[in-house]
Design a protein around this motif. Sequence first.
Motif, short mmCIF file in Angstrom:
data_model
loop_
_atom_site.label_atom_id
_atom_site.label_comp_id
_atom_site.label_asym_id
_atom_site.label_seq_id
_atom_site.Cartn_x
_atom_site.Cartn_y
_atom_site.Cartn_z
N UNK A 1 0.82 -1.21 0.00
CA UNK A 1 0.00 0.00 0.00
C UNK A 1 0.85 1.26 0.00
N UNK A 2 1.88 1.26 0.82
CA UNK A 2 2.77 2.43 0.87
C UNK A 2 3.47 2.62 -0.46
N UNK A 3 3.96 1.54 -1.05
CA UNK A 3 4.65 1.63 -2.34
C UNK A 3 3.70 2.11 -3.44
N UNK A 4 2.48 1.60 -3.47
CA UNK A 4 1.52 2.02 -4.49
C UNK A 4 1.18 3.50 -4.33
N UNK A 5 1.03 3.95 -3.10
CA UNK A 5 0.75 5.37 -2.86
C UNK A 5 1.93 6.22 -3.32
N UNK A 6 3.16 5.79 -2.97
CA UNK A 6 4.35 6.54 -3.40
C UNK A 6 4.48 6.57 -4.91
N UNK A 7 4.15 5.47 -5.57
CA UNK A 7 4.22 5.45 -7.04
C UNK A 7 3.24 6.44 -7.64
N UNK A 8 2.05 6.55 -7.06
CA UNK A 8 1.08 7.53 -7.54
C UNK A 8 1.54 8.95 -7.29
N UNK A 9 2.13 9.18 -6.12
CA UNK A 9 2.61 10.52 -5.79
C UNK A 9 3.82 10.92 -6.62
N UNK A 10 4.60 9.93 -7.06
CA UNK A 10 5.79 10.25 -7.85
C UNK A 10 5.43 10.86 -9.19
N UNK A 11 4.20 10.66 -9.64
CA UNK A 11 3.76 11.24 -10.91
C UNK A 11 3.71 12.76 -10.84
N UNK A 12 3.69 13.32 -9.65
CA UNK A 12 3.66 14.78 -9.48
C UNK A 12 5.02 15.41 -9.73
N UNK A 13 6.07 14.60 -9.70
CA UNK A 13 7.41 15.11 -9.99
C UNK A 13 7.50 15.28 -11.50
#
Length: 161
Positions: free
Chosen positions: A66-78
């Motif tokens: 769950x943490x990794x999936x959330x981080x992957x989604x947030x990384x799209x903002x970079x």
Amino acid sequence: MDSLIHAGEFPILVTAFWTWASIVGLSMTPNLVLGPSAAVGVGIAAHFSPWVLLPVVAAAGYFEGLVLAWLAGESMRIGFIGRWVARMRTPRSVALANRWGVWGGLTLGCAVVGQEPILVALRWLGVEMRRIWLPLAISNAVFAILYYAIVWIGLDQIANR
């Protein structure tokens, strides 16, 4: 001259804590470096009941996913990551994700490469978190049981040589 190391005796609670901490930590380690399999091996060696060990391994892997999936989604903002992912999101890759879906990725894909690259790919292909949580939970439970069976059979084979 005495060359023996004199280690102090630790209470059983301290050693049990560190054993469980290592099981949880290994369960959160990527599958490609045999994290959950090693966690199951530690639990079997510590003579923990599979009724307690398997839910802990599955829950720790689920939380990590769950943490990794959330981080992957947030990384799209970079900026550069978002542009790179948009360039890599070809019709062929989107069709593959639509064909196999979240369930296919988190069952067959996890068996091949582990859950981490599959979760990142799903998030980068636009799959939302609400579609990931249930398949991820079931996938972690199934693979915890498979890891237990494989490690137990392997240790049994070694013991019977």
